[in-house]
Design a protein around this motif. Structure first.
Motif, PDB file in Angstrom:
ATOM      1  N   SER A 120       0.832  -1.212   0.000  1.00 30.23           N
ATOM      2  CA  SER A 120       0.000   0.000   0.000  1.00 30.23           C
ATOM      3  C   SER A 120       0.862   1.256   0.000  1.00 30.23           C
ATOM      4  N   ALA A 121       2.000   1.229   0.684  1.00 29.41           N
ATOM      5  CA  ALA A 121       2.891   2.392   0.698  1.00 29.41           C
ATOM      6  C   ALA A 121       3.503   2.626  -0.677  1.00 29.41           C
ATOM      7  N   LEU A 122       3.980   1.567  -1.325  1.00 24.68           N
ATOM      8  CA  LEU A 122       4.623   1.716  -2.624  1.00 24.68           C
ATOM      9  C   LEU A 122       3.664   2.287  -3.658  1.00 24.68           C
ATOM     10  N   SER A 123       2.410   1.929  -3.565  1.00 25.06           N
ATOM     11  CA  SER A 123       1.406   2.465  -4.487  1.00 25.06           C
ATOM     12  C   SER A 123       1.284   3.981  -4.379  1.00 25.06           C
ATOM     13  N   ASN A 124       1.669   4.556  -3.235  1.00 26.57           N
ATOM     14  CA  ASN A 124       1.521   5.988  -2.994  1.00 26.57           C
ATOM     15  C   ASN A 124       2.817   6.779  -3.087  1.00 26.57           C
ATOM     16  N   ILE A 125       3.927   6.142  -3.445  1.00 26.76           N
ATOM     17  CA  ILE A 125       5.210   6.833  -3.572  1.00 26.76           C
ATOM     18  C   ILE A 125       5.436   7.195  -5.031  1.00 26.76           C
ATOM     19  N   THR A 126       5.514   8.492  -5.315  1.00 21.97           N
ATOM     20  CA  THR A 126       5.727   8.953  -6.679  1.00 21.97           C
ATOM     21  C   THR A 126       7.042   8.392  -7.213  1.00 21.97           C
ATOM     22  N   ASP A 127       6.979   7.725  -8.340  1.00 24.35           N
ATOM     23  CA  ASP A 127       8.131   7.089  -8.995  1.00 24.35           C
ATOM     24  C   ASP A 127       8.777   5.983  -8.154  1.00 24.35           C
ATOM     25  N   GLY A 128       8.095   5.515  -7.105  1.00 25.79           N
ATOM     26  CA  GLY A 128       8.620   4.409  -6.305  1.00 25.79           C
ATOM     27  C   GLY A 128       8.655   3.139  -7.126  1.00 25.79           C
ATOM     28  N   GLN A 129       9.727   2.373  -6.992  1.00 25.47           N
ATOM     29  CA  GLN A 129       9.883   1.145  -7.768  1.00 25.47           C
ATOM     30  C   GLN A 129       9.956  -0.099  -6.897  1.00 25.47           C
ATOM     31  N   VAL A 130      10.700  -0.032  -5.777  1.00 24.45           N
ATOM     32  CA  VAL A 130      10.916  -1.211  -4.933  1.00 24.45           C
ATOM     33  C   VAL A 130      11.028  -0.781  -3.477  1.00 24.45           C
ATOM     34  N   ILE A 131      10.447  -1.560  -2.565  1.00 22.76           N
ATOM     35  CA  ILE A 131      10.698  -1.423  -1.123  1.00 22.76           C
ATOM     36  C   ILE A 131      11.244  -2.764  -0.644  1.00 22.76           C
ATOM     37  N   THR A 132      12.373  -2.705   0.057  1.00 22.93           N
ATOM     38  CA  THR A 132      13.059  -3.917   0.515  1.00 22.93           C
ATOM     39  C   THR A 132      13.364  -3.827   2.005  1.00 22.93           C
ATOM     40  N   ARG A 133      13.278  -4.962   2.679  1.00 18.59           N
ATOM     41  CA  ARG A 133      13.675  -5.034   4.091  1.00 18.59           C
ATOM     42  C   ARG A 133      14.420  -6.340   4.328  1.00 18.59           C
ATOM     43  N   TRP A 134      15.197  -6.369   5.409  1.00 18.28           N
ATOM     44  CA  TRP A 134      15.862  -7.589   5.857  1.00 18.28           C
ATOM     45  C   TRP A 134      14.970  -8.252   6.886  1.00 18.28           C
ATOM     46  N   ASN A 135      14.608  -9.519   6.667  1.00 15.89           N
ATOM     47  CA  ASN A 135      13.821 -10.282   7.621  1.00 15.89           C
ATOM     48  C   ASN A 135      14.802 -11.087   8.474  1.00 15.89           C
ATOM     49  N   ALA A 136      15.045 -10.601   9.686  1.00 20.13           N
ATOM     50  CA  ALA A 136      16.044 -11.227  10.575  1.00 20.13           C
ATOM     51  C   ALA A 136      15.626 -12.629  11.025  1.00 20.13           C
ATOM     52  N   ASP A 137      14.330 -12.860  11.166  1.00 15.35           N
ATOM     53  CA  ASP A 137      13.866 -14.187  11.589  1.00 15.35           C
ATOM     54  C   ASP A 137      14.180 -15.245  10.540  1.00 15.35           C
ATOM     55  N   TRP A 138      13.949 -14.923   9.273  1.00 16.39           N
ATOM     56  CA  TRP A 138      14.149 -15.879   8.186  1.00 16.39           C
ATOM     57  C   TRP A 138      15.516 -15.739   7.529  1.00 16.39           C
ATOM     58  N   GLN A 139      16.263 -14.663   7.868  1.00 14.20           N
ATOM     59  CA  GLN A 139      17.571 -14.391   7.278  1.00 14.20           C
ATOM     60  C   GLN A 139      17.499 -14.263   5.757  1.00 14.20           C
ATOM     61  N   ILE A 140      16.498 -13.481   5.290  1.00 11.00           N
ATOM     62  CA  ILE A 140      16.324 -13.234   3.854  1.00 11.00           C
ATOM     63  C   ILE A 140      15.919 -11.784   3.623  1.00 11.00           C
ATOM     64  N   TRP A 141      16.144 -11.301   2.398  1.00 17.93           N
ATOM     65  CA  TRP A 141      15.616 -10.007   1.977  1.00 17.93           C
ATOM     66  C   TRP A 141      14.207 -10.232   1.455  1.00 17.93           C
ATOM     67  N   GLN A 142      13.290  -9.318   1.781  1.00 17.12           N
ATOM     68  CA  GLN A 142      11.924  -9.359   1.253  1.00 17.12           C
ATOM     69  C   GLN A 142      11.677  -8.057   0.508  1.00 17.12           C
ATOM     70  N   ALA A 143      10.947  -8.124  -0.599  1.00 12.69           N
ATOM     71  CA  ALA A 143      10.714  -6.925  -1.399  1.00 12.69           C
ATOM     72  C   ALA A 143       9.351  -6.950  -2.056  1.00 12.69           C
ATOM     73  N   VAL A 144       8.820  -5.753  -2.274  1.00  6.43           N
ATOM     74  CA  VAL A 144       7.661  -5.543  -3.145  1.00  6.43           C
ATOM     75  C   VAL A 144       8.127  -4.590  -4.238  1.00  6.43           C
ATOM     76  N   PHE A 145       7.537  -4.717  -5.430  1.00  8.12           N
ATOM     77  CA  PHE A 145       7.987  -3.910  -6.564  1.00  8.12           C
ATOM     78  C   PHE A 145       6.825  -3.585  -7.489  1.00  8.12           C
ATOM     79  N   LYS A 146       6.979  -2.478  -8.241  1.00  7.73           N
ATOM     80  CA  LYS A 146       5.984  -2.082  -9.239  1.00  7.73           C
ATOM     81  C   LYS A 146       6.379  -2.657 -10.585  1.00  7.73           C
TER      82      LYS A 146
END
Length: 70
Positions: A20-46
């Protein structure tokens, strides 16, 4: 935000998701975070048609996020 990669912390109301945040960011392409529990990067993208895909997650006030703007 500036064009390129932005590292931010998000003071937000509880329950805001990355998709929902990425949909509202002008020219936003990707949001990424580190998931410490799973030890992986997670991302959403347009996609080219502005659909938002990926592994959605809810923002945490104690975590940082990379947001690609272009």
């Amino acid at each position: 935000m500036v064009s390129g990669l932005n590292l931010i912390g998000i003071p937000h109301p509880a329950g805001v998701s990355a998709k929902s945040a990425l949909s509202n960011i002008t020219d936003g392409q990707v949001i990424t975070r580190w998931n410490a529990d799973w030890q992986i990067w997670q991302a959403v993208f347009k996609t080219d048609d502005n659909s938002v895909l990926g592994d959605d997650f809810v923002f945490d006030r104690l975590q940082g996020y990379f947001i690609q703007v272009g």
